[in-house]
Design a protein around this motif. Structure first.
Motif, mmCIF file in Angstrom:
data_model
loop_
_atom_site.group_PDB
_atom_site.id
_atom_site.type_symbol
_atom_site.label_atom_id
_atom_site.label_comp_id
_atom_site.label_asym_id
_atom_site.label_seq_id
_atom_site.Cartn_x
_atom_site.Cartn_y
_atom_site.Cartn_z
ATOM 1 N N MET A 45 0.852 -1.195 0.000
ATOM 2 C CA MET A 45 0.000 0.000 0.000
ATOM 3 C C MET A 45 0.891 1.250 0.000
ATOM 4 O O MET A 45 0.596 2.225 -0.686
ATOM 5 N N GLY A 46 1.978 1.191 0.744
ATOM 6 C CA GLY A 46 2.905 2.311 0.790
ATOM 7 C C GLY A 46 3.597 2.575 -0.533
ATOM 8 O O GLY A 46 4.119 3.667 -0.770
ATOM 9 N N GLN A 47 3.621 1.574 -1.409
ATOM 10 C CA GLN A 47 4.262 1.730 -2.717
ATOM 11 C C GLN A 47 3.303 2.277 -3.774
ATOM 12 O O GLN A 47 3.726 2.587 -4.881
ATOM 13 N N CYS A 48 2.021 2.373 -3.421
ATOM 14 C CA CYS A 48 1.054 2.941 -4.366
ATOM 15 C C CYS A 48 1.289 4.446 -4.467
ATOM 16 O O CYS A 48 1.920 5.046 -3.599
ATOM 17 N N GLN A 49 0.728 5.052 -5.506
ATOM 18 C CA GLN A 49 0.813 6.504 -5.643
ATOM 19 C C GLN A 49 0.247 7.147 -4.384
ATOM 20 O O GLN A 49 -0.563 6.548 -3.687
ATOM 21 N N ALA A 50 0.668 8.377 -4.140
ATOM 22 C CA ALA A 50 0.139 9.103 -2.986
ATOM 23 C C ALA A 50 -1.385 9.135 -3.086
ATOM 24 O O ALA A 50 -1.945 9.651 -4.046
ATOM 25 N N LEU A 51 -2.020 8.516 -2.112
ATOM 26 C CA LEU A 51 -3.474 8.434 -2.130
ATOM 27 C C LEU A 51 -4.062 9.624 -1.375
ATOM 28 O O LEU A 51 -3.527 10.033 -0.341
ATOM 29 N N PRO A 52 -5.159 10.167 -1.858
ATOM 30 C CA PRO A 52 -5.763 11.310 -1.182
ATOM 31 C C PRO A 52 -6.371 10.891 0.162
ATOM 32 O O PRO A 52 -6.642 9.708 0.390
ATOM 33 N N ALA A 53 -6.558 11.861 1.020
ATOM 34 C CA ALA A 53 -7.232 11.594 2.289
ATOM 35 C C ALA A 53 -8.670 11.183 1.993
ATOM 36 O O ALA A 53 -9.251 11.596 0.982
ATOM 37 N N LEU A 54 -9.231 10.366 2.863
ATOM 38 C CA LEU A 54 -10.617 9.936 2.695
ATOM 39 C C LEU A 54 -11.550 11.112 2.958
ATOM 40 O O LEU A 54 -11.413 11.798 3.970
#
Length: 176
Positions: free
Chosen positions: A46-55
């Protein structure tokens, strides 16, 4: 995914072979170690995914920390019910977050976490020793989180902590 399918197959085999007895699952310590490693791996991926937006809609996550003394003083049925409450919140958080994540990598990891947490939930739900099946009337200590990584951290902590100790406690009774 193959690891998720392996986890589900493993659970189903244990349930089928032992007629809903957790004996085989808890007596082989390698299984819980495998689930801990999978939780760590999911968190890492999950940490390797693109920067995910806040929920935009915060996830309600259980507070899964505990003191060993408090844990030891509880019955196995109380522990099981507490873990079920924690898992119910985690499954809900993962499902809610899935609907808010459009990134394929993040969505894939959330889907895997959802399947793993839900598998543990269904497995533990089927093992009612004292009072029958679990009723969804629990209110675990929880907190709102807007960071997707928090869902993975909470799941890993639950598997490494309460679930591992619960299996260890059951092994003392069931694996003589």
């Amino acid at each position: 995914s193959p690891p998720g399918l392996l986890l589900l197959t493993s659970f189903l085999l244990h349930v089928k072979e032992d007629r809903a007895s957790p004996t085989r699952l808890v007596c082989d310590n390698r299984l819980i170690q495998k689930y801990i490693a999978e939780a760590k791996d999911m968190e890492k991926r999950m940490g390797q995914c693109q920067a995910l937006p806040a929920l935009s809609c915060p996830a309600m996550l259980p507070l899964v920390d505990f003191t060993f003394q408090q844990w030891k003083s509880k019955s196995n049925e109380t522990k099981r019910r507490e873990i079920l409450c924690d898992l119910a919140l985690l499954v809900g958080a993962a499902a809610g977050a899935q609907g808010q994540v459009s990134d394929e990598c993040g969505a894939r990891q959330l889907s895997q976490l959802y399947r793993h947490a839900n598998s543990f939930f269904r497995l533990l739900q089927s093992f009612g020793w004292e009072e029958g099946h679990w009723e969804p009337s629990c209110s675990p200590h929880s907190m709102e989180q807007t960071h997707i990584a928090s869902i993975f951290l909470t799941y890993r902590q639950l598997v490494q902590g309460k679930l591992r100790f619960f299996f260890h406690d059951l092994a003392k009774v069931l694996c003589k």
